[in-house]
Design an enzyme around this catalytic site. Structure first.
Site, PDB file in Angstrom:
ATOM      1  N   TYR A   1      -7.368   1.124  15.841  1.00 29.18           N
ATOM      2  CA  TYR A   1      -6.552   1.175  14.599  1.00 29.18           C
ATOM      3  C   TYR A   1      -5.110   0.540  15.243  1.00 29.18           C
ATOM      4  O   TYR A   1      -4.356   0.038  14.006  1.00 29.18           O
ATOM      5  CB  TYR A   1      -6.242   2.333  13.634  1.00 29.18           C
ATOM      6  CG  TYR A   1      -7.621   2.860  13.306  1.00 29.18           C
ATOM      7  CD1 TYR A   1      -8.460   2.157  12.063  1.00 29.18           C
ATOM      8  CD2 TYR A   1      -8.310   4.088  13.689  1.00 29.18           C
ATOM      9  CE1 TYR A   1      -9.405   2.676  11.459  1.00 29.18           C
ATOM     10  CE2 TYR A   1      -9.489   4.482  13.186  1.00 29.18           C
ATOM     11  CZ  TYR A   1      -9.953   3.846  12.093  1.00 29.18           C
ATOM     12  OH  TYR A   1     -11.168   4.189  11.422  1.00 29.18           O
TER      13      TYR A   1
ATOM     14  N   ARG B   1     -18.657  -1.679  12.778  1.00 25.88           N
ATOM     15  CA  ARG B   1     -18.901  -0.322  13.247  1.00 25.88           C
ATOM     16  C   ARG B   1     -20.034   0.349  12.713  1.00 25.88           C
ATOM     17  O   ARG B   1     -20.967  -0.249  12.666  1.00 25.88           O
ATOM     18  CB  ARG B   1     -17.439   0.467  12.482  1.00 25.88           C
ATOM     19  CG  ARG B   1     -16.226  -0.310  13.190  1.00 25.88           C
ATOM     20  CD  ARG B   1     -14.902   0.349  12.859  1.00 25.88           C
ATOM     21  NE  ARG B   1     -14.850   1.550  13.311  1.00 25.88           N
ATOM     22  CZ  ARG B   1     -13.946   2.577  12.813  1.00 25.88           C
ATOM     23  NH1 ARG B   1     -13.340   2.214  11.657  1.00 25.88           N
ATOM     24  NH2 ARG B   1     -14.166   3.765  13.154  1.00 25.88           N
TER      25      ARG B   1
ATOM     26  N   ALA C   1     -12.037   6.104   4.375  1.00 22.05           N
ATOM     27  CA  ALA C   1     -13.465   6.708   4.257  1.00 22.05           C
ATOM     28  C   ALA C   1     -13.766   6.563   2.877  1.00 22.05           C
ATOM     29  O   ALA C   1     -15.158   6.493   2.546  1.00 22.05           O
ATOM     30  CB  ALA C   1     -13.642   8.139   4.808  1.00 22.05           C
TER      31      ALA C   1
ATOM     32  N   PRO D   1      -7.468   8.492   3.127  1.00 20.75           N
ATOM     33  CA  PRO D   1      -7.469   9.496   3.937  1.00 20.75           C
ATOM     34  C   PRO D   1      -7.436   9.028   5.459  1.00 20.75           C
ATOM     35  O   PRO D   1      -7.871   7.948   5.763  1.00 20.75           O
ATOM     36  CB  PRO D   1      -8.737  10.266   3.882  1.00 20.75           C
ATOM     37  CG  PRO D   1      -9.612   9.511   2.927  1.00 20.75           C
ATOM     38  CD  PRO D   1      -8.672   8.536   2.450  1.00 20.75           C
ATOM     39  N   ASN D   2      -6.557   9.913   6.211  1.00 24.16           N
ATOM     40  CA  ASN D   2      -6.303   9.623   7.699  1.00 24.16           C
ATOM     41  C   ASN D   2      -5.191   8.675   8.079  1.00 24.16           C
ATOM     42  O   ASN D   2      -4.928   8.557   9.064  1.00 24.16           O
ATOM     43  CB  ASN D   2      -7.647   9.682   8.393  1.00 24.16           C
ATOM     44  CG  ASN D   2      -8.550  10.953   8.263  1.00 24.16           C
ATOM     45  OD1 ASN D   2      -8.067  11.957   8.303  1.00 24.16           O
ATOM     46  ND2 ASN D   2      -9.823  10.834   7.847  1.00 24.16           N
TER      47      ASN D   2
ATOM     48  N   ARG E   1      -4.143   8.257  15.553  1.00 26.53           N
ATOM     49  CA  ARG E   1      -5.465   8.284  15.752  1.00 26.53           C
ATOM     50  C   ARG E   1      -6.096   7.231  16.200  1.00 26.53           C
ATOM     51  O   ARG E   1      -6.073   6.282  15.693  1.00 26.53           O
ATOM     52  CB  ARG E   1      -5.827   8.580  14.107  1.00 26.53           C
ATOM     53  CG  ARG E   1      -7.268   8.969  13.921  1.00 26.53           C
ATOM     54  CD  ARG E   1      -7.619   9.172  12.446  1.00 26.53           C
ATOM     55  NE  ARG E   1      -9.039   8.886  12.123  1.00 26.53           N
ATOM     56  CZ  ARG E   1      -9.434   8.125  11.235  1.00 26.53           C
ATOM     57  NH1 ARG E   1      -8.831   7.209  10.718  1.00 26.53           N
ATOM     58  NH2 ARG E   1     -10.936   7.965  11.253  1.00 26.53           N
TER      59      ARG E   1
ATOM     60  N   GLU F   1      -8.764  -5.516  -1.095  1.00 24.83           N
ATOM     61  CA  GLU F   1      -9.315  -4.362  -0.198  1.00 24.83           C
ATOM     62  C   GLU F   1      -8.707  -4.588   1.252  1.00 24.83           C
ATOM     63  O   GLU F   1      -9.179  -5.908   1.630  1.00 24.83           O
ATOM     64  CB  GLU F   1     -10.761  -4.227  -0.439  1.00 24.83           C
ATOM     65  CG  GLU F   1     -11.126  -3.245   0.509  1.00 24.83           C
ATOM     66  CD  GLU F   1     -12.789  -2.914   0.169  1.00 24.83           C
ATOM     67  OE1 GLU F   1     -13.347  -2.302   1.092  1.00 24.83           O
ATOM     68  OE2 GLU F   1     -13.415  -3.806  -0.413  1.00 24.83           O
TER      69      GLU F   1
ATOM     70  N   HIS G   1      -8.865  -3.435   5.494  1.00 25.97           N
ATOM     71  CA  HIS G   1      -9.387  -2.548   6.354  1.00 25.97           C
ATOM     72  C   HIS G   1      -8.561  -3.132   7.554  1.00 25.97           C
ATOM     73  O   HIS G   1      -8.521  -4.273   8.127  1.00 25.97           O
ATOM     74  CB  HIS G   1     -10.907  -2.355   6.316  1.00 25.97           C
ATOM     75  CG  HIS G   1     -11.417  -2.043   5.320  1.00 25.97           C
ATOM     76  ND1 HIS G   1     -11.529  -0.606   5.019  1.00 25.97           N
ATOM     77  CD2 HIS G   1     -11.848  -2.451   4.396  1.00 25.97           C
ATOM     78  CE1 HIS G   1     -11.999  -0.502   3.775  1.00 25.97           C
ATOM     79  NE2 HIS G   1     -12.316  -1.749   3.230  1.00 25.97           N
ATOM     80  N   ILE G   2      -8.203  -2.027   8.411  1.00 25.75           N
ATOM     81  CA  ILE G   2      -7.526  -2.512   9.779  1.00 25.75           C
ATOM     82  C   ILE G   2      -8.438  -2.762  10.886  1.00 25.75           C
ATOM     83  O   ILE G   2      -8.334  -3.937  11.427  1.00 25.75           O
ATOM     84  CB  ILE G   2      -6.433  -1.214  10.268  1.00 25.75           C
ATOM     85  CG1 ILE G   2      -5.515  -0.763   9.217  1.00 25.75           C
ATOM     86  CG2 ILE G   2      -6.217  -1.497  11.576  1.00 25.75           C
ATOM     87  CD1 ILE G   2      -4.702   0.324   9.571  1.00 25.75           C
TER      88      ILE G   2
ATOM     89  N   ASN H   1      -6.190   0.164   0.754  1.00 29.06           N
ATOM     90  CA  ASN H   1      -6.946   0.476   1.959  1.00 29.06           C
ATOM     91  C   ASN H   1      -7.520   1.801   1.890  1.00 29.06           C
ATOM     92  O   ASN H   1      -6.886   3.005   1.978  1.00 29.06           O
ATOM     93  CB  ASN H   1      -6.067   0.578   3.591  1.00 29.06           C
ATOM     94  CG  ASN H   1      -7.193   0.919   4.472  1.00 29.06           C
ATOM     95  OD1 ASN H   1      -8.180   1.317   4.503  1.00 29.06           O
ATOM     96  ND2 ASN H   1      -6.526   0.665   5.654  1.00 29.06           N
TER      97      ASN H   1
END
Length: 145
Positions: free
Chosen positions: A23, A107, A77, A10-11, A18, A98, A100-101, A74
């Site tokens: 990102y 975070r 969420a 998602p997203n 965004r 896996e 993740h940017i 990726n």
């Protein structure tokens, strides 16, 4: 020629728009083009997809069974919430990486846990969109070893 599956949660369709301070400015189309270039140069092909719907990601993982030499995912969420994606990945026989940017460990605390990591051979986080390229190169390299 082998097929590699690259899935985005998602997203990620809003990549480049965004929160570019987190990102980056590259779009998902840029990521796909870079991955496709690597795959073609090595004599392979990719299936590249993004969805905001958990069930579509699960369906694509199921479709990759017996066809794909590896998955780069990726999950966005869904990383932190989806046992269903983990269960689907557990039915996939080839390697999973896996990506993740952003560095999810720098975070919010809720982002520190990944269900997907318990299945993944490796995790690349915080290296921007280059993480996708690294993951794909790793999977391609495994074929020749």
């Amino acid at each position: 020629m082998s097929l590699f599956t690259i899935l985005n949660g998602p997203n990620l369709n809003l990549l480049g728009q965004r929160q570019p301070e987190i990102y980056g400015r590259e779009t998902l189309a840029d990521v796909e083009a870079a991955c496709r270039e690597i795959a073609v140069a090595e004599g392979h092909e990719i299936f590249f997809a993004q969805s905001n719907r958990e069930y579509e990601l699960i369906d694509w993982i199921h479709e990759a069974r017996g066809k794909s030499a590896g998955i780069v995912i990726n999950p966005g969420a869904f990383t932190h919430t989806s046992v269903a994606i983990l269960d689907a990945l557990n039915t996939f026989e080839a390697p999973v990486i896996e990506v993740h940017i952003s560095n999810i460990h720098k975070r919010e605390v809720f982002r520190h846990h990944s269900y997907v990591s318990t299945r993944a051979e490796g995790v690349i986080a915080g290296l921007g969109v280059e993480g996708y390229e690294m993951a794909l190169r790793h999977l391609i390299g495994r074929l020749s070893r």
